[in-house]
Write a protein that holds these residues in place. Structure first.
Motif, PDB file in Angstrom:
ATOM      1  N   GLY A  14      25.679 100.223  -4.993  1.00  0.00           N
ATOM      2  CA  GLY A  14      25.990  99.342  -3.962  1.00  0.00           C
ATOM      3  C   GLY A  14      26.732  98.304  -3.964  1.00  0.00           C
ATOM      4  O   GLY A  14      27.219  98.388  -4.799  1.00  0.00           O
ATOM      5  N   LYS A  15      27.599  97.414  -3.520  1.00  0.00           N
ATOM      6  CA  LYS A  15      28.059  96.739  -2.828  1.00  0.00           C
ATOM      7  C   LYS A  15      27.696  95.591  -3.724  1.00  0.00           C
ATOM      8  O   LYS A  15      28.707  95.027  -4.257  1.00  0.00           O
ATOM      9  CB  LYS A  15      27.194  95.175  -1.612  1.00  0.00           C
ATOM     10  CG  LYS A  15      27.735  94.149  -0.523  1.00  0.00           C
ATOM     11  CD  LYS A  15      27.650  93.388   0.198  1.00  0.00           C
ATOM     12  CE  LYS A  15      27.829  92.512   0.578  1.00  0.00           C
ATOM     13  NZ  LYS A  15      28.368  91.567   1.989  1.00  0.00           N
ATOM     14  N   TYR A  16      25.924  95.493  -4.364  1.00  0.00           N
ATOM     15  CA  TYR A  16      26.228  93.985  -5.841  1.00  0.00           C
ATOM     16  C   TYR A  16      25.887  94.753  -7.030  1.00  0.00           C
ATOM     17  O   TYR A  16      25.607  94.433  -8.050  1.00  0.00           O
ATOM     18  CB  TYR A  16      25.257  93.551  -5.949  1.00  0.00           C
ATOM     19  CG  TYR A  16      24.950  92.434  -3.826  1.00  0.00           C
ATOM     20  CD1 TYR A  16      25.924  91.529  -3.957  1.00  0.00           C
ATOM     21  CD2 TYR A  16      24.544  92.827  -2.755  1.00  0.00           C
ATOM     22  CE1 TYR A  16      26.151  90.657  -2.827  1.00  0.00           C
ATOM     23  CE2 TYR A  16      24.897  92.046  -1.746  1.00  0.00           C
ATOM     24  CZ  TYR A  16      25.712  90.613  -1.929  1.00  0.00           C
ATOM     25  OH  TYR A  16      26.091  90.203  -0.737  1.00  0.00           O
ATOM     26  N   LYS A  17      26.288  96.024  -7.517  1.00  0.00           N
ATOM     27  CA  LYS A  17      26.676  96.984  -8.249  1.00  0.00           C
ATOM     28  C   LYS A  17      27.065  95.807  -9.265  1.00  0.00           C
ATOM     29  O   LYS A  17      27.816  95.455  -9.547  1.00  0.00           O
ATOM     30  CB  LYS A  17      27.678  98.221  -8.364  1.00  0.00           C
ATOM     31  CG  LYS A  17      27.460  99.044  -9.075  1.00  0.00           C
ATOM     32  CD  LYS A  17      28.085 100.087  -9.158  1.00  0.00           C
ATOM     33  CE  LYS A  17      27.931 101.059 -10.230  1.00  0.00           C
ATOM     34  NZ  LYS A  17      29.169 102.505  -9.974  1.00  0.00           N
ATOM     35  N   GLU A  36      25.545  93.525 -10.346  1.00  0.00           N
ATOM     36  CA  GLU A  36      24.662  92.210 -10.554  1.00  0.00           C
ATOM     37  C   GLU A  36      23.483  92.495 -11.172  1.00  0.00           C
ATOM     38  O   GLU A  36      22.729  93.304 -10.488  1.00  0.00           O
ATOM     39  CB  GLU A  36      24.784  91.843  -9.071  1.00  0.00           C
ATOM     40  CG  GLU A  36      26.253  91.449  -8.380  1.00  0.00           C
ATOM     41  CD  GLU A  36      27.140  90.290  -8.990  1.00  0.00           C
ATOM     42  OE1 GLU A  36      26.406  89.464  -9.573  1.00  0.00           O
ATOM     43  OE2 GLU A  36      28.527  90.978  -9.227  1.00  0.00           O
ATOM     44  N   TYR A  73      20.190  90.062   1.590  1.00  0.00           N
ATOM     45  CA  TYR A  73      19.972  92.167   0.715  1.00  0.00           C
ATOM     46  C   TYR A  73      18.855  92.250   0.813  1.00  0.00           C
ATOM     47  O   TYR A  73      18.434  93.697   1.068  1.00  0.00           O
ATOM     48  CB  TYR A  73      20.421  91.475  -0.606  1.00  0.00           C
ATOM     49  CG  TYR A  73      21.501  93.228  -0.530  1.00  0.00           C
ATOM     50  CD1 TYR A  73      22.316  93.924  -0.060  1.00  0.00           C
ATOM     51  CD2 TYR A  73      20.940  93.731  -1.618  1.00  0.00           C
ATOM     52  CE1 TYR A  73      22.231  95.580  -0.240  1.00  0.00           C
ATOM     53  CE2 TYR A  73      21.254  94.994  -2.531  1.00  0.00           C
ATOM     54  CZ  TYR A  73      22.233  95.534  -1.341  1.00  0.00           C
ATOM     55  OH  TYR A  73      22.093  96.788  -1.503  1.00  0.00           O
TER      56      TYR A  73
END
Length: 76
Positions: free
Chosen positions: A19-22, A24, A33
């Motif tokens: 996803g968006k924060y892959k 992190e 989130y």
């Protein structure tokens, strides 16, 4: 009940796999989130449990605890 030291160390060093924060660290992902996932449903399994734990840590203002664990304890 005593917390599992190794589980906290793993949580502190765990990275989001999609996803968006892959890529992190879970601790570095914003609270909103996790709140969104809480409303929609966390993923099944270990990742979902860790995300729920991180949500609870963030809404209770305990992020510094995880940052300290990440800094002071190496991933096992």
């Amino acid at each position: 009940m005593e917390p599992d030291k190794n589980a906290l160390i793993e949580l502190a060093h765990y990275k989001m796999p999609f996803g968006k924060y892959k890529g992190e660290y879970l601790i570095d992902i914003p609270e909103y989130y996790y709140t969104w996932f809480k409303q929609k449903g966390f993923p099944e399994g270990k990742l979902g449990r860790m995300m729920l734990q991180m949500h609870d840590i963030k809404i209770n203002g305990l992020e510094e605890l995880i940052y300290r664990i990440k800094r002071d304890f190496k991933k096992t």
